[in-house]
Design a protein around this motif. Structure first.
Motif: not given
Ligand code: MRU
Length: 326
Positions: A243-248
């Motif tokens: 949702h927040f565009g953070i790499p996981f």
């Protein structure tokens, strides 16, 4: 840091009782395979790779004590269901086709040594995913305590910190057993890595404030398509990160890959006792008889995972893990 969750010496398995950390550093002296089974089941040792290593040493104890090896194998397999490393390690021992305790012990020691080497490689491969000045969110304990040493997700954080890339770590407390608060915080403090523990429920708020650059988690079982079972709450972090565009990122050795499962729907999810929710430190905090659902793990879909880092490199989707890991 040289924390080791277990040490083979004097023909016994000396195991750090992780249930008592960080308040007490107490060591169990295990001399029979049922003691190892109980230590795994009751989580004196936990973390997928460490469970596998312990089970292999359990088989060495079974052979040394002249126990029925088929019974020991079946008993150890029944200790916990989700981490495939347990079954992978026992398959390796069974594949020796021997009751010779020296050969079984040598294989257990090889499994342990290989795990340490794999974690160090995971740390090196993970560097390409860590930006300079990274603020990294993680969950559960994936460090030296959960492995033969160094760790998987925490191994990447450790290696990246040694390369000066880490500005800050956020460690989820990891309800209900608090592996993040009790164990990861303990390891991060010993290594002098700057961090804060957060309640699991603060992750969305933290990400929405732009304070997380990367999420890194471990895994207990990875299906062929990359669907990854890990500690309950991990899937929630992956959805938030998306949702927040953070790499996981997921970090795990190849012994955590189960290519026999095409996707995560077949991963057995352990359900744990209601008391983990209704009691805190043995003190009841819920109305008596309160109904509880307490799954120990959840499955993060591979499509939400930016990269899966193993000892062979940083793999990106679409994932297609193959080969007989078991
Ligand atoms: O229930 P636990 O503490 O055994 O769960 C551990 C985890 O979920 C870890 O993230 C996983 O095993 C990877 S450890 C390198």
């Amino acid at each position: 840091m040289a924390i080791r969750p277990m040490i083979w010496r004097d023909d016994r398995l000396t195991m750090l009782d992780q249930r008592l950390l960080p308040a007490q550093e107490a060591w169990l002296e295990l001399t029979t395979w049922p003691e190892v089974r109980d230590a795994i089941r009751d989580m004196a040792v936990r973390g997928a790779p460490a469970i596998g290593i312990a089970a292999a040493y359990g088989m060495a104890l079974a052979a040394r004590t002249g126990a029925d090896l088929a019974e020991a194998d079946a008993g150890l397999r029944a200790s916990r269901p989700t981490a495939v490393n347990l079954f992978w390690a026992l398959d390796r021992i069974a594949g020796l086709n021997t009751a010779d305790s020296h050969r079984i012990l040598a294989e257990a020691q090889a499994i342990e040594a290989e795990d340490l080497a794999m974690n160090q490689a995971i740390g090196r491969h993970g560097l390409e995913l860590v930006p300079e000045g990274a603020r990294i969110l993680t969950i559960c304990n994936t460090g030296s305590l959960a492995t033969a040493g160094h760790g998987t997700a925490l191994g990447i954080i450790r290696t990246a910190h040694a390369h000066g890339l880490v500005r800050h770590v956020y460690s989820c407390e990891t309800r209900p057993r608090q592996q993040g608060l009790r164990l990861t915080a303990w390891e991060l403090m010993q290594d002098g890595i700057p961090f804060q523990s957060i309640p699991d429920s603060a992750a969305a708020s933290l990400m929405s404030q732009g304070r997380v650059d990367l999420v890194v988690a471990g895994a207990d079982r990875i299906a062929a398509n990359g669907d990854s079972a890990n500690k309950i709450g991990t899937q929630m972090l992956a959805i938030l990160a998306h949702h927040f565009g953070i790499p996981f990122v997921i970090a795990a050795p190849s012994s955590t890959i189960d290519p026999s499962l095409p996707d995560g729907s077949g991963i057995p999810i352990e359900e744990r006792s209601p008391e983990e929710i209704t009691h805190i430190e043995g003190v009841p905090v819920a109305p008596a008889g309160c109904p509880v659902w307490n799954p120990g793990f959840d499955v993060t879909p591979g499509i939400l995972i930016s990269a899966i880092v193993t000892e062979s490199g940083a793999h990106r989707g679409p994932y297609g893990f193959q080969g007989a890991a078991r």
